[in-house]
Design a protein around this motif. Sequence first.
Motif, PDB file in Angstrom:
ATOM      1  N   GLU A  93       7.631   4.176   2.079  1.00 20.18           N
ATOM      2  CA  GLU A  93       8.191   5.165   1.156  1.00 20.18           C
ATOM      3  C   GLU A  93       7.344   6.423   1.275  1.00 20.18           C
ATOM      4  O   GLU A  93       6.149   6.410   0.982  1.00 20.18           O
ATOM      5  CB  GLU A  93       8.175   4.653  -0.283  1.00 20.18           C
ATOM      6  CG  GLU A  93       8.715   5.639  -1.293  1.00 20.18           C
ATOM      7  CD  GLU A  93      10.140   6.068  -1.013  1.00 20.18           C
ATOM      8  OE1 GLU A  93      10.408   7.291  -1.115  1.00 20.18           O
ATOM      9  OE2 GLU A  93      10.985   5.208  -0.694  1.00 20.18           O
ATOM     10  N   LYS A  95       6.168  10.222   0.409  1.00 15.85           N
ATOM     11  CA  LYS A  95       6.090  11.193  -0.680  1.00 15.85           C
ATOM     12  C   LYS A  95       5.268  12.378  -0.195  1.00 15.85           C
ATOM     13  O   LYS A  95       4.301  12.214   0.545  1.00 15.85           O
ATOM     14  CB  LYS A  95       5.414  10.591  -1.920  1.00 15.85           C
ATOM     15  CG  LYS A  95       6.215   9.491  -2.587  1.00 15.85           C
ATOM     16  CD  LYS A  95       7.479  10.044  -3.188  1.00 15.85           C
ATOM     17  CE  LYS A  95       8.331   8.966  -3.795  1.00 15.85           C
ATOM     18  NZ  LYS A  95       9.654   9.466  -4.136  1.00 15.85           N
ATOM     19  N   LYS A 100       5.520  11.236  -6.864  1.00 19.10           N
ATOM     20  CA  LYS A 100       5.365   9.969  -7.592  1.00 19.10           C
ATOM     21  C   LYS A 100       6.473   8.992  -7.209  1.00 19.10           C
ATOM     22  O   LYS A 100       7.628   9.393  -7.030  1.00 19.10           O
ATOM     23  CB  LYS A 100       5.434  10.202  -9.109  1.00 19.10           C
ATOM     24  CG  LYS A 100       4.420  11.201  -9.633  1.00 19.10           C
ATOM     25  CD  LYS A 100       3.051  10.590  -9.698  1.00 19.10           C
ATOM     26  CE  LYS A 100       2.089  11.572 -10.346  1.00 19.10           C
ATOM     27  NZ  LYS A 100       0.786  11.520  -9.791  1.00 19.10           N
ATOM     28  N   LEU A 101       6.115   7.711  -7.121  1.00 25.13           N
ATOM     29  CA  LEU A 101       7.108   6.674  -6.869  1.00 25.13           C
ATOM     30  C   LEU A 101       7.928   6.417  -8.125  1.00 25.13           C
ATOM     31  O   LEU A 101       7.380   6.368  -9.225  1.00 25.13           O
ATOM     32  CB  LEU A 101       6.427   5.363  -6.461  1.00 25.13           C
ATOM     33  CG  LEU A 101       5.729   5.324  -5.110  1.00 25.13           C
ATOM     34  CD1 LEU A 101       4.951   4.030  -4.961  1.00 25.13           C
ATOM     35  CD2 LEU A 101       6.734   5.466  -3.987  1.00 25.13           C
ATOM     36  N   ARG A 102       9.236   6.239  -7.962  1.00 21.19           N
ATOM     37  CA  ARG A 102      10.081   5.821  -9.072  1.00 21.19           C
ATOM     38  C   ARG A 102       9.892   4.317  -9.271  1.00 21.19           C
ATOM     39  O   ARG A 102       9.435   3.604  -8.380  1.00 21.19           O
ATOM     40  CB  ARG A 102      11.549   6.141  -8.773  1.00 21.19           C
ATOM     41  CG  ARG A 102      11.835   7.647  -8.731  1.00 21.19           C
ATOM     42  CD  ARG A 102      13.320   7.953  -8.645  1.00 21.19           C
ATOM     43  NE  ARG A 102      14.026   7.176  -7.648  1.00 21.19           N
ATOM     44  CZ  ARG A 102      14.202   7.542  -6.380  1.00 21.19           C
ATOM     45  NH1 ARG A 102      13.695   8.681  -5.949  1.00 21.19           N
ATOM     46  NH2 ARG A 102      14.871   6.779  -5.547  1.00 21.19           N
ATOM     47  N   ASP A 103      10.264   3.815 -10.435  1.00 15.02           N
ATOM     48  CA  ASP A 103      10.110   2.383 -10.724  1.00 15.02           C
ATOM     49  C   ASP A 103      10.842   1.519  -9.708  1.00 15.02           C
ATOM     50  O   ASP A 103      10.331   0.487  -9.284  1.00 15.02           O
ATOM     51  CB  ASP A 103      10.595   2.058 -12.136  1.00 15.02           C
ATOM     52  CG  ASP A 103       9.655   2.595 -13.217  1.00 15.02           C
ATOM     53  OD1 ASP A 103       8.481   2.900 -12.900  1.00 15.02           O
ATOM     54  OD2 ASP A 103      10.101   2.709 -14.376  1.00 15.02           O
ATOM     55  N   GLN A 105      11.428   2.190  -6.603  1.00 18.68           N
ATOM     56  CA  GLN A 105      10.688   2.229  -5.344  1.00 18.68           C
ATOM     57  C   GLN A 105       9.452   1.328  -5.424  1.00 18.68           C
ATOM     58  O   GLN A 105       9.148   0.587  -4.485  1.00 18.68           O
ATOM     59  CB  GLN A 105      10.280   3.663  -5.009  1.00 18.68           C
ATOM     60  CG  GLN A 105      11.470   4.544  -4.706  1.00 18.68           C
ATOM     61  CD  GLN A 105      11.112   6.005  -4.634  1.00 18.68           C
ATOM     62  OE1 GLN A 105      10.215   6.488  -5.348  1.00 18.68           O
ATOM     63  NE2 GLN A 105      11.809   6.747  -3.782  1.00 18.68           N
ATOM     64  N   LYS A 106       8.752   1.392  -6.562  1.00 21.96           N
ATOM     65  CA  LYS A 106       7.585   0.520  -6.759  1.00 21.96           C
ATOM     66  C   LYS A 106       7.997  -0.943  -6.670  1.00 21.96           C
ATOM     67  O   LYS A 106       7.314  -1.749  -6.027  1.00 21.96           O
ATOM     68  CB  LYS A 106       6.947   0.777  -8.126  1.00 21.96           C
ATOM     69  CG  LYS A 106       6.220   2.078  -8.252  1.00 21.96           C
ATOM     70  CD  LYS A 106       5.689   2.245  -9.670  1.00 21.96           C
ATOM     71  CE  LYS A 106       5.155   3.630  -9.919  1.00 21.96           C
ATOM     72  NZ  LYS A 106       4.758   3.828 -11.314  1.00 21.96           N
ATOM     73  N   ILE A 109       8.750  -2.003  -2.974  1.00 21.43           N
ATOM     74  CA  ILE A 109       7.526  -2.090  -2.173  1.00 21.43           C
ATOM     75  C   ILE A 109       6.706  -3.315  -2.576  1.00 21.43           C
ATOM     76  O   ILE A 109       6.200  -4.051  -1.720  1.00 21.43           O
ATOM     77  CB  ILE A 109       6.700  -0.785  -2.287  1.00 21.43           C
ATOM     78  CG1 ILE A 109       7.422   0.365  -1.569  1.00 21.43           C
ATOM     79  CG2 ILE A 109       5.288  -0.963  -1.750  1.00 21.43           C
ATOM     80  CD1 ILE A 109       7.541   0.234  -0.057  1.00 21.43           C
ATOM     81  N   GLU A 110       6.558  -3.562  -3.865  1.00 22.97           N
ATOM     82  CA  GLU A 110       5.781  -4.723  -4.325  1.00 22.97           C
ATOM     83  C   GLU A 110       6.413  -6.036  -3.885  1.00 22.97           C
ATOM     84  O   GLU A 110       5.724  -6.949  -3.451  1.00 22.97           O
ATOM     85  CB  GLU A 110       5.607  -4.684  -5.844  1.00 22.97           C
ATOM     86  CG  GLU A 110       4.612  -3.653  -6.315  1.00 22.97           C
ATOM     87  CD  GLU A 110       3.244  -3.782  -5.659  1.00 22.97           C
ATOM     88  OE1 GLU A 110       2.722  -4.912  -5.557  1.00 22.97           O
ATOM     89  OE2 GLU A 110       2.705  -2.757  -5.219  1.00 22.97           O
ATOM     90  N   THR A 119       3.785  -2.651   4.235  1.00 20.89           N
ATOM     91  CA  THR A 119       4.274  -1.585   3.366  1.00 20.89           C
ATOM     92  C   THR A 119       3.247  -0.471   3.288  1.00 20.89           C
ATOM     93  O   THR A 119       2.044  -0.707   3.418  1.00 20.89           O
ATOM     94  CB  THR A 119       4.563  -2.092   1.931  1.00 20.89           C
ATOM     95  OG1 THR A 119       3.344  -2.548   1.351  1.00 20.89           O
ATOM     96  CG2 THR A 119       5.602  -3.210   1.936  1.00 20.89           C
ATOM     97  N   THR A 121       2.934   3.684   1.290  1.00 23.44           N
ATOM     98  CA  THR A 121       3.562   4.760   0.526  1.00 23.44           C
ATOM     99  C   THR A 121       2.699   6.002   0.629  1.00 23.44           C
ATOM    100  O   THR A 121       1.492   5.918   0.806  1.00 23.44           O
ATOM    101  CB  THR A 121       3.716   4.390  -0.968  1.00 23.44           C
ATOM    102  OG1 THR A 121       2.427   4.156  -1.523  1.00 23.44           O
ATOM    103  CG2 THR A 121       4.589   3.163  -1.157  1.00 23.44           C
TER     104      THR A 121
END
Length: 141
Positions: A93, A95, A100-103, A105-106, A109-110, A119, A121
Amino acid sequence: LSLKNAPTHVATRAKKRPVPSESSEQNAILDLLLRLGWIVYRINSGSVLKSYRTKSGIEKMYRVNLAPEGTPDICGYIPASKTVPTAIPAYIEVKRSGGKLRDSQKAFIEKAKRSGCFTATGTFDEVVSSLRISGHLKGLY
């Protein structure tokens, strides 16, 4: 390999160091991963409105659904090789600096990380750091 294709900075009026666009960060990361021999592609998520004209000249709109929300900008895999016995899915991802990562996106990735995928970011420099830490740039630069 070199970092010669790292994102170029757009001139600004202020004396501050210009921030590369997310698009230039993505292009630099894609270029690097392709030169490493990874199979990767850029993907868009969400949806877009498109239009067309009927034979009678009436404009009609329709929605095109892309990848699900939260899907990373760069998807693909690290091919199997002497040092990688089986292919590893890869999700990045991108940036721009300060982004900032959106929820969603988080969460993606998690979940991918817990599943054993590579992964990363962030900006070009942050992704290069993740590649170094994971050993995927070992001995390259």
